[in-house]
Design an enzyme around this catalytic site. Structure first.
Site, mmCIF file in Angstrom:
data_model
loop_
_atom_site.group_PDB
_atom_site.id
_atom_site.type_symbol
_atom_site.label_atom_id
_atom_site.label_comp_id
_atom_site.label_asym_id
_atom_site.label_seq_id
_atom_site.Cartn_x
_atom_site.Cartn_y
_atom_site.Cartn_z
ATOM 1 N N GLU A 14 0.832 -1.199 0.000
ATOM 2 C CA GLU A 14 0.000 0.000 0.000
ATOM 3 C C GLU A 14 0.871 1.255 0.000
ATOM 4 O OE1 GLU A 14 -2.932 -0.326 -0.650
ATOM 5 O OE2 GLU A 14 -3.723 -2.168 0.255
ATOM 6 N N ASP A 57 -4.649 0.704 -8.965
ATOM 7 C CA ASP A 57 -6.071 0.372 -8.974
ATOM 8 C C ASP A 57 -6.597 0.176 -10.395
ATOM 9 O OD1 ASP A 57 -5.873 0.662 -6.275
ATOM 10 O OD2 ASP A 57 -6.921 2.585 -6.181
#
Length: 374
Positions: A33, A171
């Site tokens: 992340e 994403d």
């Protein structure tokens, strides 16, 4: 995703007309992340939840869009000054504008869309929406088709230029390139990628929704990126070859400690360690070593909570519950500030751990939690 529901809503709002149907998935990210915009590695995979849209060119210069889930209708033009106010419509408008910039002759169209990706849960509902419309406009209006890499960049540029989020490429890439039964290790600097089969025997992935909705554009997401860039600038004074934190070691960061704030140091420390964790998890998966995978997930949560400071009380609570229940691995998933935890759970612990989560939740004064199994 319910295609028939979308088709019926489209027909109702657009005089019984029919159009073409397009869909793109949301994603999970096993680990990695805030590494994408730092030139590092991420490890996402597509899921069986996403966005679906019906679209029909309408012969005008106006887009007429209906959000089925929000029960909201917006019309807008295709020029820069025509940007709609509704935040959901800006994603569609941004994709239109970015496709136009790339030479696609986008014209007006009617559209209705819906999705079963939980909004604000860290599963990239926005990227799924962007990917759906980028692919659709490429098919409907593109004479010279844009390749899939560029379609992912269209979604990223939409976030940057029209939605106020300086996100990385993960994403959108996962939404466009994801395939069943696989995770993708993506090098966010070179965009080289490798599929890793992911069908863990004896384990399952469980998402637990904190029910705290995150708004990245209005959060500290962009500030975190600025901290990383500040750390890189300080390190470059002695190491000119450094372009991203991906190029840095903890020794380099330590050398620059006096030249950056304590906050920027913590942010950079997390990212450098997280990039290595992605590689460690890939190695562990190839060996079938899920205990190490779980350990690295817990390390990521600690880093996101204490160093990157993008967790919240509810997410930390769910992570603590996971440890108490004997869950193999658990961490906040997505950009943070709310959303889900992703948990690696042994099959034999699945029912008991969920029951214990619910019991602990009832004893805790925080909001009720919902459980989603993927």
């Amino acid at each position: 995703m319910d295609i028939e529901h979308v088709r019926s809503r489209f027909a109702k709002h657009f005089d019984g007309a029919t159009g073409a149907v397009y869909a793109s998935p949301g994603r999970i990210n096993l680990i990695g992340e805030h590494t994408d915009y730092n030139g590092g590695f991420v490890f996402p995979g597509a899921v069986d939840k996403g966005m679906i849209a019906e679209i029909r060119p309408n012969g005008t210069d106006q887009v007429k869009a209906y959000s089925i889930d929000l029960k909201d209708y917006v019309e807008f033009g295709l020029n820069e000054e025509d940007a709609p106010r509704a935040s959901w419509a800006r994603y569609i408008f941004g994709v239109c504008r970015e496709m136009i910039k790339r030479g696609v002759d986008v014209k007006g169209f009617d559209t209705a869309f819906s999705g079963d990706v939980p909004l604000g849960a860290g599963m990239s509902s926005s990227a799924a929406l962007e990917s759906t419309y980028a692919f659709a406009l490429n098919e409907l209006f593109g004479d010279n088709k844009i390749d899939k890499f560029e379609l992912a960049k269209v979604g990223q540029a939409t976030e940057h230029n029209y939605c106020g989020v300086n996100c990385g490429i993960m994403d959108q890439f996962a939404s466009i390139f994801g395939k069943a039964g696989s995770l993708i290790r993506l090098d966010c600097r070179s965009l080289e990628y490798e599929y890793f089969p992911f069908n863990p025997e004896g384990y399952r992935l469980v998402l637990l929704d904190s029910v705290v909705k995150h708004e990245l554009a209005s959060s500290a997401y962009n500030k975190r990126r600025q901290s990383c860039e500040s750390a890189v600038a300080a390190i470059q004074k002695k190491h000119a070859h450094v372009e991203f934190l991906r190029d840095c070691t903890m020794e380099m960061l330590e050398e620059a400690k006096a030249d950056i704030s304590a906050e920027d140091y913590m942010r950079a420390e997390y990212v450098i360690e997280e990039i290595q964790r992605v590689l460690d998890v890939c190695d562990a998966l190839e060996k079938g070593d899920y205990e190490t995978v779980g350990q690295k997930m817990y390390e990521t949560h600690h880093g996101m909570s204490k160093l990157y400071e993008v967790s919240c009380e509810e997410l930390d609570f769910l992570n603590d519950c996971a440890k108490e229940c004997g869950v193999t691995g658990s961490r906040v998933m997505g950009g943070g500030f709310g959303g889900c935890t992703i948990n690696l759970v042994k099959d034999e612990l699945y029912d008991t751990s969920l029951k214990k989560h619910r019991k602990l939740s009832k004893l805790n004064s925080a909001k009720a939690r919902k459980c989603t199994t993927l």
